[in-house]
Design a protein around this motif. Structure first.
Motif, PDB file in Angstrom:
ATOM      1  N   LEU A  49       4.554   6.291  14.003  1.00  8.76           N
ATOM      2  CA  LEU A  49       3.965   5.279  13.131  1.00  8.76           C
ATOM      3  C   LEU A  49       2.747   5.844  12.405  1.00  8.76           C
ATOM      4  CD1 LEU A  49       3.951   2.337  12.141  1.00  8.76           C
ATOM      5  CD2 LEU A  49       2.533   1.760  14.128  1.00  8.76           C
ATOM      6  N   THR A  50       1.939   6.643  13.101  1.00  7.09           N
ATOM      7  CA  THR A  50       0.786   7.259  12.458  1.00  7.09           C
ATOM      8  C   THR A  50       1.228   8.226  11.364  1.00  7.09           C
ATOM      9  OG1 THR A  50      -0.408   7.108  14.562  1.00  7.09           O
ATOM     10  CG2 THR A  50      -1.360   8.513  12.863  1.00  7.09           C
ATOM     11  N   GLY A  51       2.329   8.949  11.600  1.00  8.29           N
ATOM     12  CA  GLY A  51       2.881   9.811  10.563  1.00  8.29           C
ATOM     13  C   GLY A  51       3.291   9.027   9.328  1.00  8.29           C
ATOM     14  N   LEU A  52       3.891   7.849   9.532  1.00  9.00           N
ATOM     15  CA  LEU A  52       4.247   6.979   8.409  1.00  9.00           C
ATOM     16  C   LEU A  52       2.983   6.490   7.683  1.00  9.00           C
ATOM     17  CD1 LEU A  52       7.096   4.876  10.071  1.00  9.00           C
ATOM     18  CD2 LEU A  52       7.355   6.656   8.336  1.00  9.00           C
ATOM     19  N   HIS A  53       1.923   6.235   8.446  1.00 10.76           N
ATOM     20  CA  HIS A  53       0.646   5.833   7.831  1.00 10.76           C
ATOM     21  C   HIS A  53       0.162   6.903   6.855  1.00 10.76           C
ATOM     22  CE1 HIS A  53      -0.511   3.041  11.437  1.00 10.76           C
ATOM     23  NE2 HIS A  53       0.452   2.533  10.687  1.00 10.76           N
ATOM     24  N   PHE A  54       0.181   8.161   7.299  1.00 13.37           N
ATOM     25  CA  PHE A  54      -0.318   9.235   6.437  1.00 13.37           C
ATOM     26  C   PHE A  54       0.643   9.536   5.296  1.00 13.37           C
ATOM     27  CE2 PHE A  54      -3.136  10.096  10.068  1.00 13.37           C
ATOM     28  CZ  PHE A  54      -4.340  10.228   9.383  1.00 13.37           C
ATOM     29  N   ALA A  55       1.937   9.295   5.502  1.00 16.35           N
ATOM     30  CA  ALA A  55       2.889   9.456   4.395  1.00 16.35           C
ATOM     31  C   ALA A  55       2.588   8.435   3.298  1.00 16.35           C
ATOM     32  CB  ALA A  55       4.320   9.289   4.903  1.00 16.35           C
ATOM     33  N   THR A  56       2.288   7.206   3.688  1.00 18.36           N
ATOM     34  CA  THR A  56       1.928   6.169   2.715  1.00 18.36           C
ATOM     35  C   THR A  56       0.619   6.525   2.021  1.00 18.36           C
ATOM     36  OG1 THR A  56       2.955   4.555   4.206  1.00 18.36           O
ATOM     37  CG2 THR A  56       1.644   3.688   2.396  1.00 18.36           C
ATOM     38  N   THR A  57      -0.342   7.034   2.804  1.00 18.98           N
ATOM     39  CA  THR A  57      -1.616   7.457   2.222  1.00 18.98           C
ATOM     40  C   THR A  57      -1.411   8.592   1.231  1.00 18.98           C
ATOM     41  OG1 THR A  57      -2.759   6.835   4.273  1.00 18.98           O
ATOM     42  CG2 THR A  57      -3.946   8.271   2.755  1.00 18.98           C
ATOM     43  N   THR A  58      -0.494   9.511   1.544  1.00 22.60           N
ATOM     44  CA  THR A  58      -0.184  10.610   0.621  1.00 22.60           C
ATOM     45  C   THR A  58       0.355  10.078  -0.699  1.00 22.60           C
ATOM     46  OG1 THR A  58       0.312  12.101   2.467  1.00 22.60           O
ATOM     47  CG2 THR A  58       1.191  12.705   0.313  1.00 22.60           C
ATOM     48  N   LEU A  59       1.249   9.093  -0.633  1.00 19.37           N
ATOM     49  CA  LEU A  59       1.774   8.484  -1.860  1.00 19.37           C
ATOM     50  C   LEU A  59       0.648   7.866  -2.684  1.00 19.37           C
ATOM     51  CD1 LEU A  59       5.044   6.756  -0.545  1.00 19.37           C
ATOM     52  CD2 LEU A  59       4.858   8.833  -1.931  1.00 19.37           C
ATOM     53  N   MET A  60      -0.319   7.235  -1.994  1.00 16.31           N
ATOM     54  CA  MET A  60      -1.454   6.639  -2.691  1.00 16.31           C
ATOM     55  C   MET A  60      -2.268   7.705  -3.414  1.00 16.31           C
ATOM     56  SD  MET A  60      -5.044   6.166  -2.414  1.00 16.31           S
ATOM     57  CE  MET A  60      -5.454   6.407  -0.690  1.00 16.31           C
ATOM     58  N   THR A  61      -2.521   8.831  -2.751  1.00 16.08           N
ATOM     59  CA  THR A  61      -3.312   9.886  -3.392  1.00 16.08           C
ATOM     60  C   THR A  61      -2.567  10.492  -4.580  1.00 16.08           C
ATOM     61  OG1 THR A  61      -2.463  11.588  -1.857  1.00 16.08           O
ATOM     62  CG2 THR A  61      -4.490  10.437  -1.234  1.00 16.08           C
ATOM     63  N   ILE A  62      -1.242  10.596  -4.495  1.00 19.42           N
ATOM     64  CA  ILE A  62      -0.451  11.117  -5.620  1.00 19.42           C
ATOM     65  C   ILE A  62      -0.573  10.193  -6.830  1.00 19.42           C
ATOM     66  CG2 ILE A  62       1.903  11.573  -6.436  1.00 19.42           C
ATOM     67  CD1 ILE A  62       2.558  12.532  -3.583  1.00 19.42           C
ATOM     68  N   VAL A  63      -0.482   8.874  -6.571  1.00 23.72           N
ATOM     69  CA  VAL A  63      -0.614   7.893  -7.656  1.00 23.72           C
ATOM     70  C   VAL A  63      -2.008   7.970  -8.273  1.00 23.72           C
ATOM     71  CG1 VAL A  63      -0.675   5.422  -8.199  1.00 23.72           C
ATOM     72  CG2 VAL A  63       1.138   6.345  -6.741  1.00 23.72           C
TER      73      VAL A  63
END
Length: 337
Positions: A49-63
């Protein structure tokens, strides 16, 4: 009658307060969502779940990079790998510590992060604390201990897990402040560097770590519409949690983040009593909350006074390759969050 314009100090105080509230709201929110997801729907795969958290955060930084809010910046690969190592050991260590230790010893281990963070600041940053600042930290520790520490039993492997978790967490939080100062990185920039690496490593290793901890496979979990919605909600809130942590530690220090951050512990206890039952609410818990909050107020006052908390010498040279105004620009972006 015209109001006098806000001073720079007033604006900083406003942004500081907003940063703390942002962190408290998102942190408490994600804890309550994860508690419902794990306790009610049996999703016990915390590392994945924490990995999914950082994957979502990565998408935010890309945007944000695409929108121009994150400017190009440099972070050496060696520093990035060191940070990811500390951060991932922190996450896995905390999960293992919770599994192998009693709740009481787990809480004591979490409380020990403050003295460990103080030690790192004294040794690495040549920080000096006043008597009142030290006493206020002790009062916060006492209050939170009264609230949360019940049964305390220790075993060898649980102690080792707690030791690794405490030191890796303290080092990770120290490193957030260190990297932002040394390389003139704002919170968005640092997240843009670190989130992809953490997401990749945790999503690759997370399912195996979770299987080792729970003897359950994440791919065999019976997903329902509500559990999937809770996972999505948890990932969404995690973006704010990760960002606000970097903002707060960048604006303050790891010790201040830990001390004032125990307000989240108090709020989680209160909300837990409201939503998950009131059997744990008693006089000594309420007394502990009052003591902890009093210590936080005292710490805020004592550490802000001259000599309350100061460096004896400049500890970290700023990287000359960075533009001198990059930190102020990224700080302004952080303030707009």
């Amino acid at each position: 009658m015209n109001m006098p314009p806000a001073t720079k100090a007033d604006k900083k105080a406003t942004v500081d307060a907003a940063a703390w509230m942002f962190n408290i709201v998102t942190s408490v929110g994600i804890i309550m969502v994860n508690k419902a997801l794990m306790a009610t729907y049996g999703f016990s795969f915390a590392t994945t779940l924490t990995g999914l958290h950082f994957a979502t955060t990565t998408l935010m930084t890309i945007v944000l990079k695409w929108m121009g809010y994150i400017q190009a910046s440099h972070l050496p690969v060696s520093e990035l790998l060191r940070f990811i190592l500390f951060a991932n050991f922190s996450i896995v260590g905390m999960n293992v510590s919770l599994m192998w230790n009693s709740v009481g010893f787990y809480q004591i281990a979490k409380l020990s992060m403050i003295p460990v963070s103080c030690f790192l600041e004294v040794v690495l940053d040549k920080m000096r604390y006043s008597r009142d600042t030290k006493l206020s930290i002790g009062l916060v520790l006492l209050g939170v201990a009264v609230c949360t520490v019940t049964d305390v039993s220790v075993n060898a492997k649980g102690f080792i897990a707690a030791f690794v978790a405490v030191w890796s967490t303290a080092l990770q939080q120290y490193y957030v402040h260190y990297l932002q100062r040394k390389y003139s990185l704002g919170s968005f920039n640092l997240l843009g560097h670190t989130a992809p690496g953490q997401a990749t490593s945790l999503l690759l290793l997370g399912p195996f770590v979770d299987y080792w901890l729970t003897n359950k496979r994440v791919d065999a979990y019976e997903y329902s519409l509500i559990s999937v919605m809770l996972v999505i909600l948890s990932c969404t809130i995690a973006v704010g949690t990760n960002l606000s942590q970097f903002i707060c530690i960048g604006r303050f220090t790891a010790v201040s983040f830990q001390v004032i951050g125990h307000m989240k512990t108090i709020l989680v206890l209160i909300l837990g009593f409201l939503f998950f039952g009131k059997e744990g609410l008693n006089l000594h818990v309420i007394l502990g909350m009052i003591i902890a909050v009093a210590g936080m107020v005292w710490y805020g006052n004592a550490s802000s006074k001259p000599g309350g908390k100061e460096r004896r010498i400049p500890a970290i040279p700023i990287n000359k390759s960075q533009k001198t105004d990059s930190l102020s620009e990224s700080t302004e972006i952080d303030g707009k969050v």
